[in-house]
Design an enzyme around this catalytic site. Structure first.
Site, mmCIF file in Angstrom:
data_model
loop_
_atom_site.group_PDB
_atom_site.id
_atom_site.type_symbol
_atom_site.label_atom_id
_atom_site.label_comp_id
_atom_site.label_asym_id
_atom_site.label_seq_id
_atom_site.Cartn_x
_atom_site.Cartn_y
_atom_site.Cartn_z
ATOM 1 N N GLU A 141 0.808 -1.236 0.000
ATOM 2 C CA GLU A 141 0.000 0.000 0.000
ATOM 3 C C GLU A 141 0.839 1.283 0.000
ATOM 4 O OE1 GLU A 141 -0.442 0.014 4.835
ATOM 5 O OE2 GLU A 141 -1.881 1.081 3.595
ATOM 6 N N ASP B 287 0.541 -9.414 3.942
ATOM 7 C CA ASP B 287 -0.715 -9.065 4.637
ATOM 8 C C ASP B 287 -1.960 -9.236 3.756
ATOM 9 O OD1 ASP B 287 0.959 -8.395 6.676
ATOM 10 O OD2 ASP B 287 0.507 -6.253 6.689
ATOM 11 N N GLY C 102 -0.121 -8.488 10.337
ATOM 12 C CA GLY C 102 -1.408 -7.998 9.835
ATOM 13 C C GLY C 102 -1.685 -6.659 10.479
ATOM 14 N N ARG C 103 -1.231 -5.618 9.802
ATOM 15 C CA ARG C 103 -1.305 -4.270 10.372
ATOM 16 C C ARG C 103 -2.740 -3.740 10.364
ATOM 17 N NH1 ARG C 103 2.022 -0.015 11.213
ATOM 18 N NH2 ARG C 103 3.855 -1.241 10.725
ATOM 19 N N HIS D 5 9.070 -11.863 11.749
ATOM 20 C CA HIS D 5 9.606 -11.870 10.377
ATOM 21 C C HIS D 5 9.829 -13.262 9.792
ATOM 22 C CE1 HIS D 5 10.365 -7.835 11.910
ATOM 23 N NE2 HIS D 5 10.187 -7.462 10.668
ATOM 24 N N GLN E 164 7.574 -15.095 9.160
ATOM 25 C CA GLN E 164 6.484 -15.187 8.177
ATOM 26 C C GLN E 164 6.870 -14.598 6.818
ATOM 27 O OE1 GLN E 164 2.569 -13.998 10.500
ATOM 28 N NE2 GLN E 164 4.385 -13.200 11.498
ATOM 29 N N ARG E 165 7.890 -13.746 6.810
ATOM 30 C CA ARG E 165 8.265 -13.062 5.572
ATOM 31 C C ARG E 165 9.503 -13.638 4.908
ATOM 32 N NH1 ARG E 165 7.921 -6.833 7.166
ATOM 33 N NH2 ARG E 165 10.103 -6.883 6.606
HETATM 34 O O1 F6P Z 1 4.567 -5.126 5.232
HETATM 35 C C1 F6P Z 1 3.629 -5.619 6.081
HETATM 36 C C2 F6P Z 1 4.166 -6.085 7.382
HETATM 37 O O2 F6P Z 1 4.392 -7.428 7.235
HETATM 38 C C3 F6P Z 1 3.208 -5.753 8.513
HETATM 39 O O3 F6P Z 1 2.297 -6.755 8.817
HETATM 40 C C4 F6P Z 1 4.129 -5.475 9.664
HETATM 41 O O4 F6P Z 1 3.538 -4.588 10.582
HETATM 42 C C5 F6P Z 1 5.303 -4.871 9.000
HETATM 43 O O5 F6P Z 1 5.389 -5.481 7.736
HETATM 44 C C6 F6P Z 1 6.567 -4.986 9.795
HETATM 45 O O6 F6P Z 1 7.653 -4.734 8.976
HETATM 46 P P1 F6P Z 1 9.060 -4.138 9.430
HETATM 47 O O7 F6P Z 1 9.440 -4.832 10.683
HETATM 48 O O8 F6P Z 1 9.936 -4.429 8.284
HETATM 49 O O9 F6P Z 1 8.847 -2.670 9.637
#
Ligand code: F6P
Length: 341
Positions: free
Chosen positions: A103, A127, A170-171, A271, A273-274
């Site tokens: 976004e 997300d 999930g912000r 993280h 999850q990413r």
């Molecule tokens: O980009 C989405 C997200 O995965 C959100 O759910 C989370 O709040 C954010 O990234 C955290 O990212 P970072 O730790 O890189 O700022």
């Protein structure tokens, strides 16, 4: 034609698959050449530009992260941002951009496109909260990781007969919490779209203990209690004015312990999850997004974002896609009511 590619925001499994397919089709089918902008909008703002060609995208399909780097730089929050970005584009003879982001990154792309910069957006985020597309790549991988974690937590919760709270990312939206919570058999699922009642959560936890079952509470990091405020560990903000989330899981475990007298612990997946390799579905979706994005560039169809609708990849106006985040529909959440408590 020379095309610049950038990846912005939080990283996400499948970014490299998009870069690879954009470059492969752009070079092989259209004879384009490419440059990579380092670390999202940072590279365009500070003129950090690298060569990008077929040799550089070889072997990256299954690799997590992004070979171009990423950041949460908001160029419009910097003095003279627009002029500096235009200067970088001109200095490297870049005719068009492929912008891969969520976004915030796509919001900047929308603004830049309004200023006449030719670009095409590709939606990414674990997300899954970008409007106009049924799914973003990265989401499927994140749900798989969170579901496996929940499966593992069931057996340790049972052994100790304690409540386990799992905090997932999930912000603004609870897509990961809902999908992984349902797939993993969570007894309570808390999402940002539906402020929760802590008394009701404790009742649901107690009713599980009554039937000799250790409850699993799945909570999105952006979930908020009905009474009170979002629970945060940290007040720092990024250039898009977002606070750093996390804290609600620990708060919940404390409240559950105090109110029910039962032992409760928290696991924050964060993280994990990413990171790492994308699922097969995310590789497939990211690859298709890349192919269709470079087709849009070839067609001169700018100011659009590629999107998955049903099984088709379509183009939607970037301005529509970034107008608001995609939320979990209340009726979808309610479908699972019978499993809660
Ligand atoms: O980009 C989405 C997200 O995965 C959100 O759910 C989370 O709040 C954010 O990234 C955290 O990212 P970072 O730790 O890189 O700022």
């Amino acid at each position: 034609m020379r095309v610049g590619v950038l990846t912005g925001g939080g990283d996400c499994p499948g970014l490299n698959a998009v870069i690879r397919s954009v470059v492969r089709k752009g070079v092989d089918a259209y004879g384009f050449d490419f440059v990579g902008l380092r670390d999202g909008w940072f590279g365009l703002l500070h003129d950090v530009v690298r060569p990008l060609d077929i040799a550089r995208v070889r072997g990256i399909l299954p690799r997590g992260g992004t070979i171009l780097g990423s950041s949460r730089t908001n160029p419009f929050a910097h003095e003279d941002g627009l002029r500096r970005m235009r200067d970088t584009l001109a200095a490297h003879d870049v005719d068009a951009l492929v912008v891969i982001g969520g976004e915030d990154t796509l919001g900047v792309a929308t603004e830049l496109s309004r200023h006449g910069v030719p670009l095409v957006g590709v939606p990414k985020t674990i997300d899954n909260d970008v409007s106009g597309t049924d799914f973003t790549f990265g989401f499927d991988t994140a749900v798989g990781i969170a579901t496996e974690a929940i499966d593992r937590l069931h057996t340790t919760a049972e052994s100790h007969m304690r409540a386990l709270v799992v905090e997932v990312m999930g912000r603004h939206s609870g897509w990961i919490a809902l999908h992984a919570g349902v797939a993993g058999g969570g007894n309570v699922i808390l999402i940002p779209e539906r402020p929760f009642d802590i008394d009701q959560v404790c009742e649901q936890v107690k009713s599980r203990f009554k039937i000799n079952y250790a409850p699993i509470v799945v909570v999105a990091e952006g979930a908020v209690p009905k009474e009170g405020q979002m629970v945060l560990k940290d007040q720092s903000r990024d250039e898009f004015d977002h606070v750093r989330l996390s804290g609600v899981g620990e708060w919940l475990a404390r409240e559950i312990s105090e109110r029910t007298g039962k032992d409760a612990r928290t696991t924050v997946l964060g993280h994990v999850q990413r990171g790492g390799t994308p699922s097969a579905f995310d590789r497939w979706l990211a690859t298709r997004f890349g192919l269709h994005a470079i087709d849009a560039v070839k067609d001169g169809d700018f100011g659009v974002m590629v999107a998955l609708q049903g099984t088709r990849i379509v183009r939607v106006p970037l301005a529509d896609a970034t107008a608001q985040a995609k939320r979990v529909d209340p009726s979808l959440y309610d479908e699972f009511e019978v499993f809660f408590g």
